[in-house]
Design an enzyme around this catalytic site. Structure first.
Site, short mmCIF file in Angstrom:
data_model
loop_
_atom_site.label_atom_id
_atom_site.label_comp_id
_atom_site.label_asym_id
_atom_site.label_seq_id
_atom_site.Cartn_x
_atom_site.Cartn_y
_atom_site.Cartn_z
N ALA A 70 0.85 -1.19 0.00
CA ALA A 70 0.00 0.00 0.00
C ALA A 70 0.88 1.23 0.00
CB ALA A 70 -0.93 0.00 1.22
N GLY A 109 0.62 5.35 1.22
CA GLY A 109 -0.14 6.36 1.94
C GLY A 109 0.49 7.73 1.79
N GLY A 110 -0.05 8.69 2.56
CA GLY A 110 0.43 10.06 2.45
C GLY A 110 1.81 10.26 3.03
N MET A 111 2.26 9.34 3.91
CA MET A 111 3.54 9.51 4.57
C MET A 111 4.57 8.47 4.13
SD MET A 111 4.32 9.59 8.66
CE MET A 111 4.13 7.83 8.88
N ALA A 112 4.11 7.27 3.78
CA ALA A 112 5.05 6.19 3.51
C ALA A 112 4.40 5.14 2.61
CB ALA A 112 5.51 5.54 4.82
N VAL A 129 4.22 0.90 2.11
CA VAL A 129 4.42 -0.34 2.86
C VAL A 129 4.70 -1.48 1.88
CG1 VAL A 129 3.42 -1.97 4.49
CG2 VAL A 129 2.90 0.47 4.69
N LYS A 179 8.06 -0.26 6.16
CA LYS A 179 7.37 1.00 5.91
C LYS A 179 8.43 2.05 5.59
CE LYS A 179 3.42 3.57 7.50
NZ LYS A 179 2.31 3.51 8.44
N ASP A 214 -4.11 8.38 15.58
CA ASP A 214 -4.68 8.02 14.28
C ASP A 214 -5.51 6.75 14.40
OD1 ASP A 214 -5.19 8.45 11.61
OD2 ASP A 214 -3.35 7.52 10.90
#
Length: 646
Positions: free
Chosen positions: A25, A27-30, A32, A47, A141
């Site tokens: 996947a 995401g906005g930060m990292a 995976v 990650k 979160d």
């Protein structure tokens, strides 16, 4: 899963250890990935921080700090963080790989859960958050995407601490808040501040979503949703799904109060409240609510309900949650209208009612005869687990504690029967507590500085205990003498390891002693001695009248110490006279200090300070390998030969 063919990291080995196998996947930060730890031959999750964020030094520092805090959590409902590494431009975390699906996936398939099912899945989530809160860590979160359900039904919470690192960054990252704005507490929206009660708020919102199939606040933009969090209360779930009990409603409304002080103080208190309400719910309440939603003819007094906005109605059987999901059958209003017009459907409806009545009769005969071992028992403190089971009418036996690398000392490692199992009322459940992490050898940190020793122990997974100090004739001041327990002994990392620090050698008391004897005693300790002469009436000739440092103070090899010695008199017959002698005392023989093994420069200085001449010979090293004379006495001013060597 994303396509991985074009991803340049797939197939690469990071830090010489982690081989990237596929992308999971982004995401906005990292991003995976699934990877293999080729050193330990196990599958892990990697990650990797996005390159743009990795360029922000402040963000990276906070990211690493929070990763260390998350790695300190050892709980069966927490996705473990194994390592944090940097490989060139890539900053990444190594985490436990969890094969399964997210709670968001389950909601997407089911629409919503019944009260018992929702509360049962909330308990391990809150147990994980409670472990973080006890460690002083705020998740920030909490949402279904960060709740993982393994293939064998275990619930695990992911991304502890990473949200804190993200919000602490000085960078402005468009879109970071969009994915989580639906769970933000009012104080986070207004000031950006968050504490453990903010996690409780998010958990309350998530419980609302599990019960109703939708978020409490919805809008066209993230700003609109954030505005509602600040200005509107989270409604009771029963306003969306009739039939939900008042006490379940209160679990949501209390946790989502706008005043943080009116919420449960942390996830542990919220867990206790959820567990209490769960224990008081009828075992068939989920089925009753589902059946009430399926037909206008209901054995319940509550009115029928349709599927909530945001998804199909679905209920989990609490006995099998979360391993088995049973989608709810839906009937449209048109189906019911047609059924009312035809005798065939009337017979079916009557048969359904008869089946419900029969089911009620069976339940009435068997309810109270069976219980379920709660899944949240594993990881719970032994005393709390005992109270929970006994309050459910079960008997409790405690087995011999075992070591476990994932469960803290004193918490429950496993149950027999297993968690989630159906047992007869009054049956005995055996709890196995943890003795802590499996013992391992205490590393040898002798000779290190205190910070170095602490770092070594922490790197080996040990907690650092109390530091004590004691004098030592062999270990320099501020260096480690040893540990408690000793190096090489086996100790569980859950038990702290004490550090014994040297205060150096203790300065002896030399006042009144012969000056030459006192000076040689200090030189034999590896000290550099400075002798000063001073005439003091009433004190014996050549005796020590002052010393620095004072008696009992700590000293280390190589330190300079000072002796003040009373000037000697030359005596003939009855009284003192000047008989051509000086204060050196002529050809007096004095002890030769053994300096074998000392550095050549230090040995040369020590011999010269003692009154000897020094001849240095040899080559290829800085240490004294041979000395002549090596011991005994020699005239002051005579030559001592030292041979250097490696």
């Amino acid at each position: 899963m994303d396509a991985t063919g074009a991803d340049p990291l797939v197939g690469r080995v990071l830090d010489g250890r982690y081989r990237i196998e596929s992308r999971v996947a982004r995401g906005g930060m990292a991003t995976v990935y699934v990877a293999r730890d080729i050193r330990l031959d196990r599958v892990v999750a990697i990650k990797i921080m996005h390159a743009g964020l990795a360029a922000d030094e402040d963000f990276v520092a906070r990211f690493i700090g929070e990763a260390k805090a998350a790695a300190a959590l050892s709980h069966p409902n927490v996705v473990a963080v194994y390592d944090q590494r940097t490989d060139g431009e890539h900053v990444f975390l190594v985490m436990e790989y969890v094969a399964g699906h997210t709670l968001r996936d389950a909601l997407g398939s089911l629409g919503r859960l019944g009260p018992r099912a929702a509360l049962e899945i909330m308990q391990p989530v809150l147990a994980a958050l409670g472990a973080a809160h006890r460690a002083g860590l705020v998740h920030r979160d909490v949402k279904p995407e960060n709740v993982l359900i393994t293939e064998d039904g275990q619930v695990k919470v992911a991304d502890f601490g990473l949200a804190r690192a993200e919000t602490a960054s000085k960078m402005t990252k468009t879109g970071v808040i969009i994915g989580t704005v639906g769970y933000l507490a009012p104080e986070q929206v207004m000031t950006g501040d968050a504490d453990v009660r903010s996690d409780v708020y998010a958990a309350g919102v998530m419980l609302f979503e599990l019960l109703t199939g939708r978020l409490p606040h919805r809008g066209d933009t993230p700003l609109a949703v954030a505005f509602q969090h600040v200005n509107e209360k989270v409604p009771a779930p029963s306003s969306v799904v009739p039939g939900i009990p008042l006490r379940v409603d209160e679990l949501v409304t209390d946790a989502t109060s706008h005043d943080p002080d009116r919420r449960p103080r942390d996830a542990n208190q919220y867990l206790a409240e959820v567990a209490e309400v769960f224990g008081g719910l009828p075992r068939d309440i989920d089925r009753r609510i589902e059946e009430a939603s399926r037909t206008e003819t209901s054995v319940l007094e509550t009115p029928p309900m349709g599927p909530p906005a945001g998804g199909r109605t679905a209920v989990l059987d609490a006995a099998t949650l979360p391993r088995e999901y049973a989608p709810a059958a839906e009937r449209t209003r048109a189906d019911r209208a047609i059924g009312a017009l035809t005798g065939r459907y009337v017979l079916v409806a009557l048969g359904t009612v008869a089946a419900i009545i029969l089911g009620w009769a069976v339940w009435y005969q068997t309810s109270g005869q069976y219980e379920h071992v709660p899944r949240s028992i594993v990881g719970m403190k032994l005393t709390d687990a005992r109270d929970r089971l006994e309050s459910s009418g079960l008997k409790v036996r405690t087995a011999k504690a075992v070591y476990d690398d994932r469960v803290h000392k004193g918490d429950v490692v496993k149950t027999d029967p297993a968690a989630g199992s159906r047992v007869a009322s009054g049956a005995t459940v055996t709890l196995t507590p943890s003795r802590g992490i499996t013992p391992r050898k205490v590393p040898d940190v002798s000779g290190k500085s205190l910070p170095e020793a602490k770092q070594t122990l922490e790197d080996e997974g040990f907690k650092v205990g109390r530091t004590t100090s004691t004098p030592s004739q062999t270990v320099e001041r501020d260096r480690v003498i040893g540990t408690d327990p000793d190096a090489g002994e086996r100790r569980s990392p859950d038990e702290p390891v004490g550090i014994i620090l040297s205060t150096g050698m203790s300065m002896p008391g030399l006042i009144g002693q012969d000056g030459d004897t006192a000076a040689n005693r200090l030189r034999s300790m590896g000290l550099n001695v400075k002798v000063e002469k001073k005439k003091v009436d009433g004190k014996p000739s050549n005796s020590v009248v002052e010393q620095n440092p004072a008696e009992g103070e700590g000293v280390s090899r190589g330190d300079e110490v000072t002796l003040v010695v009373n000037k000697r008199d030359c005596l003939v017959d009855a009284g003192p006279i000047q008989w051509g002698c000086d204060d050196d005392g002529g050809e007096q023989s004095i002890p030769v200090p053994d300096l074998t093994g000392r550095r050549v420069d230090d040995a040369k200085k020590a011999l010269e300070d003692s009154g000897f001449r020094v001849n240095v010979t040899g080559f290829g090293g800085d240490n004294v390998r041979f000395q002549s004379p090596r011991d005994g006495e020699a005239p002051r001013g005579s030559t001592v030969t030292i041979v250097r060597g490696p």
